[in-house]
Design a protein around this motif. Structure first.
Motif, mmCIF file in Angstrom:
data_model
loop_
_atom_site.group_PDB
_atom_site.id
_atom_site.type_symbol
_atom_site.label_atom_id
_atom_site.label_comp_id
_atom_site.label_asym_id
_atom_site.label_seq_id
_atom_site.Cartn_x
_atom_site.Cartn_y
_atom_site.Cartn_z
ATOM 1 N N ASN A 254 98.897 -18.893 14.879
ATOM 2 C CA ASN A 254 98.988 -20.230 15.455
ATOM 3 C C ASN A 254 99.311 -21.275 14.400
ATOM 4 O O ASN A 254 99.339 -22.472 14.693
ATOM 5 N N GLY A 255 99.534 -20.812 13.159
ATOM 6 C CA GLY A 255 99.954 -21.727 12.099
ATOM 7 C C GLY A 255 98.817 -22.360 11.328
ATOM 8 O O GLY A 255 99.063 -23.248 10.497
ATOM 9 N N LEU B 242 106.623 -8.588 17.424
ATOM 10 C CA LEU B 242 105.761 -9.755 17.274
ATOM 11 C C LEU B 242 105.174 -10.165 18.623
ATOM 12 O O LEU B 242 103.968 -10.456 18.731
ATOM 13 N N LEU B 243 106.007 -10.189 19.654
ATOM 14 C CA LEU B 243 105.519 -10.552 20.986
ATOM 15 C C LEU B 243 104.471 -9.561 21.468
ATOM 16 O O LEU B 243 103.424 -9.955 22.015
ATOM 17 N N GLN B 244 104.724 -8.278 21.273
ATOM 18 C CA GLN B 244 103.759 -7.268 21.703
ATOM 19 C C GLN B 244 102.449 -7.392 20.941
ATOM 20 O O GLN B 244 101.358 -7.218 21.514
ATOM 21 N N LEU B 245 102.536 -7.679 19.645
ATOM 22 C CA LEU B 245 101.324 -7.860 18.844
ATOM 23 C C LEU B 245 100.504 -9.039 19.356
ATOM 24 O O LEU B 245 99.277 -8.948 19.503
ATOM 25 N N VAL C 192 110.009 -12.051 10.416
ATOM 26 C CA VAL C 192 111.089 -12.467 11.314
ATOM 27 C C VAL C 192 112.087 -13.350 10.575
ATOM 28 O O VAL C 192 113.310 -13.188 10.717
ATOM 29 N N LYS C 193 111.581 -14.288 9.772
ATOM 30 C CA LYS C 193 112.482 -15.168 9.033
ATOM 31 C C LYS C 193 113.342 -14.374 8.049
ATOM 32 O O LYS C 193 114.533 -14.659 7.873
ATOM 33 N N SER C 194 112.746 -13.372 7.421
ATOM 34 C CA SER C 194 113.510 -12.537 6.497
ATOM 35 C C SER C 194 114.647 -11.825 7.219
ATOM 36 O O SER C 194 115.784 -11.766 6.707
ATOM 37 N N GLN C 195 114.370 -11.307 8.413
ATOM 38 C CA GLN C 195 115.418 -10.621 9.158
ATOM 39 C C GLN C 195 116.474 -11.600 9.645
ATOM 40 O O GLN C 195 117.666 -11.253 9.715
ATOM 41 N N THR D 241 105.173 -20.667 18.072
ATOM 42 C CA THR D 241 104.711 -21.089 16.740
ATOM 43 C C THR D 241 104.904 -19.985 15.724
ATOM 44 O O THR D 241 105.418 -20.206 14.613
ATOM 45 N N ALA D 242 104.480 -18.761 16.088
ATOM 46 C CA ALA D 242 104.567 -17.637 15.155
ATOM 47 C C ALA D 242 106.017 -17.293 14.850
ATOM 48 O O ALA D 242 106.354 -16.962 13.703
ATOM 49 N N ARG D 243 106.877 -17.392 15.872
ATOM 50 C CA ARG D 243 108.288 -17.032 15.692
ATOM 51 C C ARG D 243 108.968 -17.901 14.633
ATOM 52 O O ARG D 243 109.897 -17.467 13.945
#
Length: 446
Positions: free
Chosen positions: A438-439, A357-360, A257-260, A249-251
């Motif tokens: 989680n959106g 992001l995953l680590q966070l 992330v979207k900017s990159q 969901t976060a991805r």
């Protein structure tokens, strides 16, 4: 006039006081901070700049048109434009031209540049959103720090009230001869210690408010009052959170992330645009020109009028140009390689962002389980220490224990309260952060 001035001044003072006493919710603090934050404004300016770059890349598809005009005075010996003979006289001339050029093919450089600048523009839009979210999290942290220190102050006041009651009780017992004067000194020492702790907690509360005011960039403010929306209520605590589902969901929506992602696509298009310089280019060109010379004379030796020369001296041309790059010191190939490296680096940066992001999220999920366990245990400890303190209070009133033992029981109860408050607020912040990833609409940010 004086009465009018007095009424106006009173109204302004009342308005300022009323505004300063406004009860702020977390959402109101976040909205105010976003509106007045200078870093958010900087990212907005970056977005405006990339938007204009994108628009200009589209306009680069239009033909280039240029016009020129000159007025020249010649002195001394010079060539006569009419006869090409050298004459030794002064005369002037005018030249006018209009030229146009249109690229038909340049290895798709312009089209790929348009696509690249468009994705950069989208990336800067995500940068604005990311900056707002980061600011919102800082404001939320500062907001709950205030709530924590407000809780400490409330606990300190409760402890102070207990110490004051014990001091009054001991003073009465000493007056009746039922207790020694040393007991009064011990009770007074406990009372003064609680007063000092209250002062320290109030100072920390003031500092926490300053941090929030600075994050909001609220100039001229020295205090802020938060709305009582929390109390001791806690959201439903969920221990089992699916990391895979949370990451998925976060991805899909986290702006960083979207900017990159957009920057990766932009780098790819820029690489393709640079590669277009290796191909031949084809363009159309056209032009119009005319001139006027003071030396142009008719059979009677009279200077031909400007209007006549302007019409008679017209020249027009149209053509096509094919340009084939053969060798330029390998510079074009070098630029392609450099852009390919930039593309690979952008992809690697995206993987870094995904990894972070995953680590966070892993840390948030782990902290959530740990904090839930801590909160439940600390709540039980508060209940246990409350019972122990009540018993110690009754035993102290009956003279079965001394003031030091009562003080220890009271301190343990106060420490348990503070620990429960701190863990509860940490858990609330942690769960709000998980809800965000989680959106869920934690912040009302567009």
């Amino acid at each position: 006039m004086r009465l009018k001035t007095y009424i106006t001044s009173l109204f302004l003072i009342t308005s300022v006081v009323a505004f300063s006493q406004k009860l702020w919710t977390l959402e109101a603090c976040v909205d105010y901070a976003i509106e007045h934050n200078l870093q958010v404004k900087n990212t907005t300016y970056n977005n405006d700049s990339s938007k204009e770059s994108y628009r200009q890349s589209v306009r680069d598809l239009l033909p280039t048109v240029s016009g020129s005009a000159d007025y020249t005075i010649r002195y001394g010996r010079s060539a006569d434009p009419q006869t090409n003979d050298f004459v030794n006289t002064d005369f002037f001339s005018n030249n006018y031209s209009l030229n146009a050029n249109l690229d038909l093919f340049r290895g798709f450089q312009k089209l790929n540049t348009i696509r690249a600048s468009k994705f950069i523009y989208k990336a800067t839009q995500e940068d604005i959103l990311q900056e707002k979210f980061l600011l919102a999290f800082r404001v939320m942290s500062a907001y709950y720090d205030i709530k924590f220190f407000e809780g400490l102050v409330a606990n300190s006041l409760e402890q102070l009230e207990i110490s004051q009651g014990n001091y009054d009780l001991v003073a009465k017992q000493v007056e009746l001869g039922l207790m020694a004067g040393a007991d009064l000194y011990e009770a007074e020492s406990n009372l003064l210690g609680d007063k000092l702790l209250l002062t320290q907690n109030r100072n920390q509360l003031t500092n926490a408010k300053l941090v929030l005011i600075q994050e909001m960039n609220w100039t001229g403010a020295s205090d802020i009052q938060l709305q009582e929306t929390m109390g001791q209520e806690m959201a439903a605590m969920e221990e089992r959170i699916s990391l895979d589902s949370l990451y998925k969901t976060a991805r899909d929506f986290v702006p960083l992330v979207k900017s990159q992602e957009y920057r990766v696509t932009a780098a790819k298009k820029q690489m393709q645009a640079t590669r277009g310089s290796l191909y031949p280019s084809l363009s159309l060109f056209a032009g119009y020109g005319t001139s006027y010379f003071e030396t142009n004379v008719d059979q009677n030796g009279e200077v031909i009028p400007f209007k006549t020369q302007f019409t008679d001296n017209q020249s027009k041309f149209v053509g096509a140009q094919l340009n084939i790059p053969i060798s330029s010191g390998w510079s074009n190939h070098s630029r392609v390689k450099q852009q390919k490296i930039a593309y690979m680096q952008a992809k690697n940066n995206l993987e870094i962002q995904e990894q972070e992001l995953l680590q966070l999220l892993q840390q948030l999920v782990q902290d959530n389980r740990a904090l839930i366990a801590e909160y439940e245990q600390s709540a039980k400890q508060v209940e246990s220490q409350k019972i122990a303190f009540d018993i110690a209070q009754k035993r102290y009133e009956k003279g079965l224990i001394n003031a030091l033992e009562l003080f220890q029981a009271k301190n343990l109860y106060g420490v348990a309260q503070n620990q429960n408050l701190q863990v509860g607020l940490r858990l609330k912040v942690n769960q709000s952060t998980i809800d965000f990833y989680n959106g869920l609409p934690i912040f009302n940010i567009n």
